[in-house]
Design an enzyme around this catalytic site. Sequence first.
Site, PDB file in Angstrom:
ATOM      1  N   ASP A  68      69.557  74.507  29.721  1.00 22.56           N
ATOM      2  CA  ASP A  68      69.638  72.964  29.221  1.00 22.56           C
ATOM      3  C   ASP A  68      69.637  72.786  27.677  1.00 22.56           C
ATOM      4  O   ASP A  68      68.669  72.872  27.311  1.00 22.56           O
ATOM      5  CB  ASP A  68      68.234  72.606  29.851  1.00 22.56           C
ATOM      6  CG  ASP A  68      67.994  70.990  29.997  1.00 22.56           C
ATOM      7  OD1 ASP A  68      69.148  70.327  29.538  1.00 22.56           O
ATOM      8  OD2 ASP A  68      67.120  70.603  30.527  1.00 22.56           O
ATOM      9  N   ALA A  69      70.825  72.453  27.540  1.00 20.89           N
ATOM     10  CA  ALA A  69      71.204  72.252  25.851  1.00 20.89           C
ATOM     11  C   ALA A  69      71.737  70.978  25.612  1.00 20.89           C
ATOM     12  O   ALA A  69      71.774  70.356  24.573  1.00 20.89           O
ATOM     13  CB  ALA A  69      72.019  73.557  25.408  1.00 20.89           C
ATOM     14  N   LYS A  70      72.111  70.239  26.913  1.00 22.06           N
ATOM     15  CA  LYS A  70      72.680  69.070  26.553  1.00 22.06           C
ATOM     16  C   LYS A  70      73.897  68.881  25.409  1.00 22.06           C
ATOM     17  O   LYS A  70      73.720  67.708  24.624  1.00 22.06           O
ATOM     18  CB  LYS A  70      71.569  67.826  26.423  1.00 22.06           C
ATOM     19  CG  LYS A  70      70.797  67.813  27.881  1.00 22.06           C
ATOM     20  CD  LYS A  70      69.747  66.665  27.581  1.00 22.06           C
ATOM     21  CE  LYS A  70      68.962  66.723  28.748  1.00 22.06           C
ATOM     22  NZ  LYS A  70      67.764  67.880  29.205  1.00 22.06           N
ATOM     23  N   ARG A  71      74.651  69.962  25.270  1.00 20.97           N
ATOM     24  CA  ARG A  71      75.734  69.827  24.175  1.00 20.97           C
ATOM     25  C   ARG A  71      76.598  68.743  24.580  1.00 20.97           C
ATOM     26  O   ARG A  71      77.014  68.326  25.792  1.00 20.97           O
ATOM     27  CB  ARG A  71      76.272  71.208  24.258  1.00 20.97           C
ATOM     28  CG  ARG A  71      75.280  72.101  23.427  1.00 20.97           C
ATOM     29  CD  ARG A  71      74.580  72.085  22.234  1.00 20.97           C
ATOM     30  NE  ARG A  71      73.974  73.263  21.700  1.00 20.97           N
ATOM     31  CZ  ARG A  71      72.612  73.327  21.628  1.00 20.97           C
ATOM     32  NH1 ARG A  71      71.911  72.433  21.761  1.00 20.97           N
ATOM     33  NH2 ARG A  71      72.089  74.305  21.083  1.00 20.97           N
TER      34      ARG A  71
END
Length: 300
Positions: free
Chosen positions: A116-119
């Site tokens: 979960d890094a929401k890049r």
Amino acid sequence: MTAHPSPDHHPSTGPSGPQTFSGEPFGARLRRAMDERGPLCVGIDPHASLLTEWGLNDDVAGLERFSRTVVEAVADRVAVLKPQSAFFERFGSRGIAVLETVVAQARQAGALVVTDAKRGDIGSTMAAYAEAFLHKDAPLFSDALTVSPYLGYGSLRPAVELARESGAGLFVLALTSNPEGGEVQHAVRGDGRSVGATVLAHLAAENAGEEPLGSFGAVVGATLGDLSAYDLAINGPLLAPGIGAQGATPADLPRVFGPAVRNVVPNVSRGVLRHGPGVAALRAAAERFAEEIRAAVAAV
């Protein structure tokens, strides 16, 4: 914990036993894991407050102990683990090293890992983010990655293409559970369709013809209530945060997701993690949520 080499060089234990990652599409692997282990995603969110609740210091050693315990407790029995990259990044390179090991060890135990890094970025920068998490030889190679489409869905193309090449997947922010998200996601375009609905339509196109499940999913909050105005039939998974501490329950899932509920991957973080640091208590909490989710889905 010592960081492992690339997962490409390590056998992993899948839901049916030991297996070597072969590039099989994420959607197919996820469908099998959900059917065999139940559709539960447990978040690994080492908040400073949770470290304190577990009697750990807010440092790299505490981070490592926390993360290793969660992996030991549930990675061999839940479908998906979702480490939140920010809580590792805040400790710099040593925190990232812990994340690398969490990803590798969780996958080795048979869980699928969604980082979960929401890049979200454009051009070569988006391509570099994709290479960091979706290239099969990268130390952080994950089964899927969360990404943001709010520089335009087309900006995600490098991640989409590399995910296809690597057999990985994406979870694209579409209808999120945070109240602030509505000002963007519910905004109506000139063609009369909302931004969130447009993201869902793009994902349906990515997944067209894929069986048994496409690899390009949406993040759709379980706290949003009736979503019948949106077409959630994207032939891909729906990662659903909000179960537990944010107020949604497994029983809410059919009402929120309707006929698409079988493709929902409910995420529970604090609802499980607050039962630590005991391994047995963490396992019991995860199993309770998994059974409640199975029952809710089966009732549809």
